[in-house]
Write an enzyme that holds these catalytic residues in place. Structure first.
Site, PDB file in Angstrom:
ATOM      1  N   ASN A  62       0.835  -1.210   0.000  1.00 17.99           N
ATOM      2  CA  ASN A  62       0.000   0.000   0.000  1.00 17.99           C
ATOM      3  C   ASN A  62       0.866   1.255   0.000  1.00 17.99           C
ATOM      4  O   ASN A  62       1.918   1.309   0.624  1.00 17.99           O
ATOM      5  CB  ASN A  62      -1.016   0.005   1.153  1.00 17.99           C
ATOM      6  N   GLU A  64       0.458   5.282   0.561  1.00 19.08           N
ATOM      7  CA  GLU A  64      -0.453   6.323   1.050  1.00 19.08           C
ATOM      8  C   GLU A  64      -0.033   7.706   0.578  1.00 19.08           C
ATOM      9  O   GLU A  64       1.028   7.889  -0.043  1.00 19.08           O
ATOM     10  CB  GLU A  64      -0.518   6.250   2.579  1.00 19.08           C
ATOM     11  N   CYS A  73      -4.312   0.822  -2.219  1.00 18.27           N
ATOM     12  CA  CYS A  73      -4.126  -0.436  -1.496  1.00 18.27           C
ATOM     13  C   CYS A  73      -3.109  -1.332  -2.201  1.00 18.27           C
ATOM     14  O   CYS A  73      -2.932  -1.259  -3.430  1.00 18.27           O
ATOM     15  CB  CYS A  73      -5.439  -1.204  -1.428  1.00 18.27           C
ATOM     16  N   GLU A  75      -3.264  -4.496  -2.894  1.00 20.90           N
ATOM     17  CA  GLU A  75      -3.836  -5.423  -3.877  1.00 20.90           C
ATOM     18  C   GLU A  75      -3.959  -4.755  -5.243  1.00 20.90           C
ATOM     19  O   GLU A  75      -3.657  -5.345  -6.276  1.00 20.90           O
ATOM     20  CB  GLU A  75      -5.235  -5.881  -3.429  1.00 20.90           C
ATOM     21  N   CYS A 112     -10.288  -4.918   0.819  1.00 20.64           N
ATOM     22  CA  CYS A 112     -11.401  -3.971   0.968  1.00 20.64           C
ATOM     23  C   CYS A 112     -12.349  -4.098  -0.232  1.00 20.64           C
ATOM     24  O   CYS A 112     -12.031  -4.756  -1.232  1.00 20.64           O
ATOM     25  CB  CYS A 112     -10.874  -2.547   1.097  1.00 20.64           C
ATOM     26  N   CYS A 115     -10.961  -3.042  -3.660  1.00 17.75           N
ATOM     27  CA  CYS A 115     -10.008  -4.042  -4.185  1.00 17.75           C
ATOM     28  C   CYS A 115     -10.749  -5.273  -4.695  1.00 17.75           C
ATOM     29  O   CYS A 115     -10.375  -5.845  -5.720  1.00 17.75           O
ATOM     30  CB  CYS A 115      -8.996  -4.431  -3.124  1.00 17.75           C
TER      31      CYS A 115
HETATM   32  N1  THU Z   1      -5.260  -1.309   2.677  1.00 13.02           N
HETATM   33  C1  THU Z   1      -4.779  -2.156   1.735  1.00 13.02           C
HETATM   34  O1  THU Z   1      -3.643  -2.028   1.251  1.00 13.02           O
HETATM   35  N2  THU Z   1      -5.589  -3.156   1.315  1.00 13.02           N
HETATM   36  C2  THU Z   1      -6.858  -3.363   1.776  1.00 13.02           C
HETATM   37  O2  THU Z   1      -7.579  -4.177   1.230  1.00 13.02           O
HETATM   38  C3  THU Z   1      -7.339  -2.612   2.930  1.00 13.02           C
HETATM   39  C4  THU Z   1      -6.570  -1.400   3.275  1.00 13.02           C
HETATM   40  C5  THU Z   1      -4.411  -0.198   3.087  1.00 13.02           C
HETATM   41  C6  THU Z   1      -4.919   1.135   2.623  1.00 13.02           C
HETATM   42  C7  THU Z   1      -4.322   2.058   3.658  1.00 13.02           C
HETATM   43  O3  THU Z   1      -3.008   2.394   3.239  1.00 13.02           O
HETATM   44  C8  THU Z   1      -4.224   1.206   4.914  1.00 13.02           C
HETATM   45  O4  THU Z   1      -4.339  -0.138   4.486  1.00 13.02           O
HETATM   46  C9  THU Z   1      -5.289   1.495   5.948  1.00 13.02           C
HETATM   47  O5  THU Z   1      -6.553   1.468   5.395  1.00 13.02           O
END
Ligand code: THU
Length: 160
Positions: A62, A64, A73, A75, A112, A115
């Protein structure tokens, strides 16, 4: 009026050691790349590794952003990278691992909703189910044979 019942199936492994060697190795790649997550805001690091039918492994973590919704994310970083670099390859399997930096995540962390929809686009496009393995940092690993177990009533291009 009628009712529709939707069945879904998830296999639960006690730990990563219970997986086949190939799947353990894919999860190890996801664990390695989880360290590269850029997650200064959530402090929640996620790693994803894909096995393609051409034998290549594509990874993502991920990423940010100070403008929060601009981040992505793990994925989607991984599947978009696979689509960008190997547009003709099919994604066979996906391993996902996630953990908070302040405590040990022992529960499987599912992808999520956004994704799931993005993974479904690839599954639909390639007409081959994608096996999905997901875990925290330790503990149980959940396996789904297809993204459709995690996202019933999928939305696809035929509705457009
Ligand atoms: N995140 C992911 O990388 N994948 C997911 O399916 C859920 C959330 C990341 C996004 C963000 O950087 C952090 O987790 C918190 O939400």
């Amino acid at each position: 009026m009628k009712e529709i019942k939707i069945d879904t199936k998830i296999l639960v492994f006690n730990s990563v050691e219970e997986l086949f060697k190939e799947d353990q190795d894919l999860m190890k790649k996801a664990v390695e790349v989880r360290k590269n997550a850029y997650a200064p805001y959530s402090k929640f690091k996620v790693g994803a590794a894909l096995l393609l039918d051409n034998g290549e492994i594509v990874v993502g973590s991920n990423q940010e952003n100070a403008a929060y919704p601009s981040g992505l994310c793990a994925e989607r970083v991984a599947i978009f990278q696979a689509g960008a670099v190997y547009p003709d390859a099919k994604i066979v399997k996906m391993a996902i691992t996630a953990g908070a930096t302040e405590n040990i995540t022992t529960k499987p962390i599912p992808p999520c909703g956004a994704c799931r929809q993005s993974i479904f686009e690839y599954e639909f496009r390639q007409d081959l189910s994608i096996e999905i393995y997901f875990m925290g940092e330790t503990g149980e690993v959940y396996k789904s044979d297809s993204i459709q177990n995690l996202l019933p009533l999928t939305f696809d291009k035929n509705y457009l």
